[in-house]
Design a protein around this motif. Structure first.
Motif, PDB file in Angstrom:
ATOM      1  N   ILE A  78     -32.002  -9.509  13.020  1.00 32.72           N
ATOM      2  CA  ILE A  78     -31.529 -10.842  12.953  1.00 32.72           C
ATOM      3  C   ILE A  78     -33.241 -11.489  12.049  1.00 32.72           C
ATOM      4  O   ILE A  78     -33.561 -12.450  11.118  1.00 32.72           O
ATOM      5  N   ARG A  79     -34.113 -10.948  13.038  1.00 35.06           N
ATOM      6  CA  ARG A  79     -35.172 -11.619  12.847  1.00 35.06           C
ATOM      7  C   ARG A  79     -36.367 -11.066  11.614  1.00 35.06           C
ATOM      8  O   ARG A  79     -37.327 -11.431  11.623  1.00 35.06           O
ATOM      9  N   GLY A  80     -35.466  -9.514  11.070  1.00 38.62           N
ATOM     10  CA  GLY A  80     -36.678  -8.643  10.656  1.00 38.62           C
ATOM     11  C   GLY A  80     -36.999  -7.735  11.043  1.00 38.62           C
ATOM     12  O   GLY A  80     -37.567  -7.204  12.308  1.00 38.62           O
TER      13      GLY A  80
ATOM     14  N   THR B 243     -42.889 -20.034  20.354  1.00 33.72           N
ATOM     15  CA  THR B 243     -42.996 -19.252  19.225  1.00 33.72           C
ATOM     16  C   THR B 243     -42.722 -17.888  19.440  1.00 33.72           C
ATOM     17  O   THR B 243     -41.635 -17.182  20.162  1.00 33.72           O
ATOM     18  N   ASN B 244     -42.238 -17.417  18.358  1.00 33.53           N
ATOM     19  CA  ASN B 244     -41.544 -16.147  18.344  1.00 33.53           C
ATOM     20  C   ASN B 244     -43.264 -14.881  18.643  1.00 33.53           C
ATOM     21  O   ASN B 244     -42.978 -13.856  18.355  1.00 33.53           O
ATOM     22  N   ALA B 245     -44.213 -15.889  18.966  1.00 36.74           N
ATOM     23  CA  ALA B 245     -44.691 -14.161  19.444  1.00 36.74           C
ATOM     24  C   ALA B 245     -44.731 -12.992  18.849  1.00 36.74           C
ATOM     25  O   ALA B 245     -46.616 -11.732  19.169  1.00 36.74           O
TER      26      ALA B 245
ATOM     27  N   THR C  68     -43.335 -27.019  17.750  1.00 35.26           N
ATOM     28  CA  THR C  68     -41.884 -26.377  17.764  1.00 35.26           C
ATOM     29  C   THR C  68     -42.348 -26.109  15.892  1.00 35.26           C
ATOM     30  O   THR C  68     -42.837 -26.911  15.420  1.00 35.26           O
ATOM     31  N   GLY C  69     -41.875 -25.317  16.022  1.00 36.57           N
ATOM     32  CA  GLY C  69     -41.827 -25.203  14.291  1.00 36.57           C
ATOM     33  C   GLY C  69     -40.513 -25.058  13.654  1.00 36.57           C
ATOM     34  O   GLY C  69     -39.273 -24.954  13.606  1.00 36.57           O
ATOM     35  N   GLY C  70     -40.514 -24.022  12.414  1.00 38.20           N
ATOM     36  CA  GLY C  70     -41.698 -22.904  12.184  1.00 38.20           C
ATOM     37  C   GLY C  70     -42.260 -22.264  12.876  1.00 38.20           C
ATOM     38  O   GLY C  70     -41.635 -22.193  14.426  1.00 38.20           O
ATOM     39  N   GLU C  71     -43.453 -21.621  12.916  1.00 31.88           N
ATOM     40  CA  GLU C  71     -44.336 -20.567  13.482  1.00 31.88           C
ATOM     41  C   GLU C  71     -45.577 -22.000  14.277  1.00 31.88           C
ATOM     42  O   GLU C  71     -46.478 -22.113  13.541  1.00 31.88           O
TER      43      GLU C  71
ATOM     44  N   SER D 183     -33.725 -23.333   8.661  1.00 26.92           N
ATOM     45  CA  SER D 183     -33.816 -21.871   7.325  1.00 26.92           C
ATOM     46  C   SER D 183     -35.668 -21.651   6.842  1.00 26.92           C
ATOM     47  O   SER D 183     -35.845 -22.064   5.768  1.00 26.92           O
ATOM     48  N   CYS D 184     -36.402 -21.950   7.955  1.00 22.93           N
ATOM     49  CA  CYS D 184     -37.862 -21.312   8.465  1.00 22.93           C
ATOM     50  C   CYS D 184     -38.209 -20.455   6.862  1.00 22.93           C
ATOM     51  O   CYS D 184     -37.536 -19.148   7.134  1.00 22.93           O
ATOM     52  N   SER D 185     -39.459 -19.976   6.903  1.00 23.27           N
ATOM     53  CA  SER D 185     -39.779 -19.039   6.597  1.00 23.27           C
ATOM     54  C   SER D 185     -41.005 -19.222   5.953  1.00 23.27           C
ATOM     55  O   SER D 185     -41.909 -19.776   5.974  1.00 23.27           O
TER      56      SER D 185
ATOM     57  N   LEU E  64     -42.730 -24.037   7.817  1.00 20.05           N
ATOM     58  CA  LEU E  64     -43.763 -22.817   7.897  1.00 20.05           C
ATOM     59  C   LEU E  64     -43.264 -21.828   8.829  1.00 20.05           C
ATOM     60  O   LEU E  64     -43.677 -21.940   9.661  1.00 20.05           O
ATOM     61  N   CYS E  65     -43.005 -20.803   8.686  1.00 17.90           N
ATOM     62  CA  CYS E  65     -42.934 -19.271   9.802  1.00 17.90           C
ATOM     63  C   CYS E  65     -43.098 -17.903   9.162  1.00 17.90           C
ATOM     64  O   CYS E  65     -43.304 -18.036   7.764  1.00 17.90           O
ATOM     65  N   ASN E  66     -43.694 -17.066   9.851  1.00 22.54           N
ATOM     66  CA  ASN E  66     -44.623 -15.406   9.107  1.00 22.54           C
ATOM     67  C   ASN E  66     -43.013 -15.043   9.076  1.00 22.54           C
ATOM     68  O   ASN E  66     -42.973 -14.411   8.129  1.00 22.54           O
ATOM     69  N   LEU E  67     -41.926 -15.496  10.154  1.00 23.70           N
ATOM     70  CA  LEU E  67     -40.401 -14.361   9.473  1.00 23.70           C
ATOM     71  C   LEU E  67     -38.758 -15.722   8.677  1.00 23.70           C
ATOM     72  O   LEU E  67     -39.479 -16.757   8.305  1.00 23.70           O
ATOM     73  N   THR E  68     -38.680 -14.804   8.665  1.00 18.66           N
ATOM     74  CA  THR E  68     -36.834 -15.941   8.081  1.00 18.66           C
ATOM     75  C   THR E  68     -35.851 -15.621   8.424  1.00 18.66           C
ATOM     76  O   THR E  68     -35.391 -14.502   8.089  1.00 18.66           O
ATOM     77  N   CYS E  69     -35.777 -15.748   9.704  1.00 19.55           N
ATOM     78  CA  CYS E  69     -34.367 -15.247  10.725  1.00 19.55           C
ATOM     79  C   CYS E  69     -33.465 -15.511  10.081  1.00 19.55           C
ATOM     80  O   CYS E  69     -33.170 -16.153   9.581  1.00 19.55           O
ATOM     81  N   ASN E  70     -32.644 -14.738   9.890  1.00 20.57           N
ATOM     82  CA  ASN E  70     -30.784 -14.939   9.174  1.00 20.57           C
ATOM     83  C   ASN E  70     -30.180 -15.994  10.438  1.00 20.57           C
ATOM     84  O   ASN E  70     -28.622 -16.230   9.342  1.00 20.57           O
ATOM     85  N   HIS E  71     -30.556 -16.346  11.255  1.00 20.77           N
ATOM     86  CA  HIS E  71     -30.095 -17.516  11.973  1.00 20.77           C
ATOM     87  C   HIS E  71     -30.810 -18.815  11.742  1.00 20.77           C
ATOM     88  O   HIS E  71     -30.219 -19.929  12.921  1.00 20.77           O
ATOM     89  N   CYS E  72     -31.758 -18.808  11.531  1.00 24.38           N
ATOM     90  CA  CYS E  72     -32.747 -20.153  11.648  1.00 24.38           C
ATOM     91  C   CYS E  72     -31.877 -21.289  11.853  1.00 24.38           C
ATOM     92  O   CYS E  72     -31.937 -21.698  10.153  1.00 24.38           O
ATOM     93  N   PHE E  73     -31.707 -22.269  12.185  1.00 22.85           N
ATOM     94  CA  PHE E  73     -31.031 -24.046  12.063  1.00 22.85           C
ATOM     95  C   PHE E  73     -32.193 -24.296  11.598  1.00 22.85           C
ATOM     96  O   PHE E  73     -31.238 -25.343  10.842  1.00 22.85           O
TER      97      PHE E  73
HETATM   98  S1  SF4 Z   1     -38.898 -17.290  14.689  1.00 22.15           S
HETATM   99 FE1  SF4 Z   1     -37.749 -19.213  15.037  1.00 22.15          FE
HETATM  100  S2  SF4 Z   1     -38.642 -20.743  13.156  1.00 22.15           S
HETATM  101 FE2  SF4 Z   1     -39.598 -18.715  12.310  1.00 22.15          FE
HETATM  102  S3  SF4 Z   1     -37.389 -18.028  11.405  1.00 22.15           S
HETATM  103 FE3  SF4 Z   1     -37.218 -17.471  13.616  1.00 22.15          FE
HETATM  104  S4  SF4 Z   1     -35.623 -18.817  13.844  1.00 22.15           S
HETATM  105 FE4  SF4 Z   1     -36.727 -19.662  12.138  1.00 22.15          FE
END
Ligand code: SF4
Ligand code: SF4
Lengths: 307, 260
Positions: free
Chosen positions: A145-147, A104-106, A77-80, A43-45, A32-41
């Motif tokens: 990349i990160r939104g 963290t993505n801070a 780690t996570g996700g966030e 695929s967190c979201s 679980l992440c608050n972001l949906t980065c398009n390179h997340c290895f």
């Molecule tokens: S912040 Fe990290 S965990 Fe969250 S989507 Fe981006 S790369 Fe993935």
């Protein structure tokens, strides 16, 4: 040392044994992440519930078990991680056992969490490290990349941490040609100094071509694999799986990179998972081989001080 | 009976601090002197430390630098991971390699990696980085008790002494006393120009630690380094007491207390 007794159809598989459990990782917010980065290895979201949160109680049980295993440091780690409502309490508990690092993505840090962590960090003899992922030195390079808006939010998060007396390690995944590293780094230093972080620690990471990154760029080809010959004379401690394991809500996996691979789950018990060897047959293993130490805190390749 | 021994960490070619530390230890009546390795690196005229060590019968073990210089390896094995840190490490490595005589390289080659000594009823393990790895960094803020504990039983010792990080610290654990003796080679990133060595005092089965600040002619060392055209960043460290390079391996706590 690699064991060479693992073979498929006559081919010896490159296999890594754990030498000692130096690093114990926790997939503390699942996927679980608050972001949906398009390179997340992985695929967190905000909607990826494949892996769930770890509770303070679950982490605590592993911390206690880690004592007999002589673990040197703990990684979250996570996700966030800070989406986990118990994250601050988890870090505070961990600092009684040893050094803690949180990735963290801070973008979601609350001041009272930081205040509590400053106090815990002061009270502990062990270091608390923040690793903050930002993938570009400005909104134009990071946000695709990160939104939208994430650069400004992460920058504010870094400022919060620096103001509190932390020296966050900024990690940036290489989504540019490697030849541009020096320019990218110089721009990062400039941006961070302008934001008030006057001695930034920066770590550039190779992209792992798995998860969302497959769509953004490409996946690994079948030929992109580590072979057992490649391990001849190689320093296996470069592989995280040689000295680490990660706890998720499903059990204990070989490393923080491959949790989504079914064969990465080595058992439900930490002790048992430290005894299992692992055949490093995935594409991502090749990136570990090529770049080494990609999960460790110390800077890899180019860093903040490069002139 | 009470017996004291002196433990010197990395010398890094700082022959002036080495002499000052030996003089200090001798003035206290300490006869047994040990060095935990890394005789060369960083400083000027690497050959100068060898006659001093030999004249005063300082018993040495091998550090990563000694292994590298002694065996003409292509790098110092300091364990840095950042390009800038390695850039500077390489400058001092090439300089030290070129200015260490063949005889002194032979001396470095034959040094033992670890040593267990008995003083009174105390067994003491001397090593460079950690009991398990020549170049492992054991910082105070990243070495949990339960990580250190097993080393005592594995080696059947009461005291473990290491160096390599450049910053001294000690911890009494249920199984024994762990001590990082600091280094003589450069100040310890605290804004003072002195360096440190360690005295262990064994009395019956009890051991106590004293960290001893060593004042030496750092201006002379800085001058020597300048004459030898060593990097100005290194000279700044000698003159100010703040580290300017090799910073990326420092954990948060050790890094924040420095200036750079
Ligand atoms: S912040 Fe990290 S965990 Fe969250 S989507 Fe981006 S790369 Fe993935
Ligand atoms: S991805 Fe890296 S750390 Fe994970 S199993 Fe493969 S080689 Fe080991």
């Amino acid at each position: 040392m690699p064991h060479s007794n693992n073979s498929v159809m006559g081919t010896t598989l490159p296999t890594i044994s754990l030498s000692h459990l130096d690093e114990l990782w926790f997939q503390v917010s699942g996927t679980l992440c608050n972001l949906t980065c398009n390179h997340c290895f992985i695929s967190c979201s905000p909607t990826n519930n494949n892996f769930g949160f770890l509770s303070l109680a679950a982490v605590h049980a592993s911390l206690q078990q880690s004592v007999t295993l002589g673990v040197k440091g703990y990684y979250f780690t996570g996700g966030e991680p800070f989406l986990n409502p118990e994250m601050t309490a988890i870090l505070i508990a961990t600092l009684k056992y040893g050094p803690a690092t949180v990735l963290t993505n801070a973008t979601v840090l609350k001041q009272d969490w930081i205040d509590a962590l400053v106090a815990a960090s002061r009270a502990s003899r062990y270091s608390l490290e923040f690793r903050v992922s930002i993938d570009g030195f400005d909104a134009a390079t990071n946000d695709p990349i990160r939104g939208a808006g994430t650069f400004a939010r992460a920058r504010a998060g870094v400022q919060q941490l620096v103001k509190a007396g932390f020296l966050p390690i900024i990690t940036a995944t290489r989504t540019w040609p490697q030849g541009n590293d020096r320019t990218v780094l110089a721009n990062f230093i400039k941006t961070l100094k302008e934001a008030g972080y006057d001695r930034p620690r920066i770590k550039l990471l190779p992209a792992l071509q798995i998860g969302a990154e497959i769509q953004r760029s490409r996946g690994y080809t079948d030929a992109q694999r580590v072979t057992s010959e490649m391990l001849d004379g190689f320093d296996n401690s470069q592989f995280v799986c040689e000295h680490a394991r990660i706890v998720t809500d499903r059990g204990v996996h070989v490393c923080p990179i491959l949790i989504e691979e079914p064969d990465s789950l080595l058992g439900t018990d930490l002790q048992q998972a430290t005894q299992a060897d692992y055949a490093i047959t995935h594409g991502a293993c090749l990136t570990c081989y090529q770049y080494g130490a990609i999960c460790s805190n110390s800077s890899l390749g180019l860093t903040s001080g490069d002139s | 009976m009470t017996t004291q021994i002196a433990l010197f960490g990395g010398v890094y070619s700082n022959y002036l601090a080495l002499e000052a530390a030996i003089t200090d230890a001798r003035a206290r009546g300490i006869s047994d002197l040990y060095c935990l390795g890394d005789l060369g690196a960083f400083g000027p005229f690497p050959d100068r430390v060898f006659p001093i060590l030999q004249r005063h019968n300082v018993q040495c073990i091998q550090g990563n630098y000694d292994d590298s210089i002694g065996n003409d390896l292509d790098n110092c094995q300091c364990g840095y991971t950042a390009e800038r840190d390695n850039y500077y490490a390489n400058i001092s490595y090439l300089y030290t390699q070129q200015h260490t005589s063949a005889d002194n390289k032979a001396f470095l080659r034959q040094l033992p990696r670890t040593r267990i000594i008995q003083v009174e009823q105390t067994q003491i393990l001397l090593c460079h980085g950690s009991p398990r790895k020549l170049n492992e960094f054991l910082w105070e803020s990243t070495s949990p008790d339960h990580f250190l504990e097993p080393f005592f039983s594995q080696h059947a010792v009461d005291v473990i002494a290491v160096t390599h990080t450049g910053i001294k610290w000690q911890r009494q654990l249920p199984s024994g006393l762990f001590v990082n003796v600091g280094v003589l080679g450069r100040p310890e990133n605290d804004g003072t120009t002195n360096v440190w060595y360690t005295i262990l005092e064994m009395s019956g089965s009890k051991t106590s630690v004293e960290f001893v600040p060593v004042e030496y002619d750092y201006q002379q060392l800085a001058q020597d380094m300048q004459n030898e055209q060593l990097p100005s960043e290194f000279i700044d460290t000698i003159n100010t007491g703040w580290w300017t390079t090799c910073l990326e391996v420092l954990p948060q706590k050790e890094r924040i207390s420095g200036k750079h």
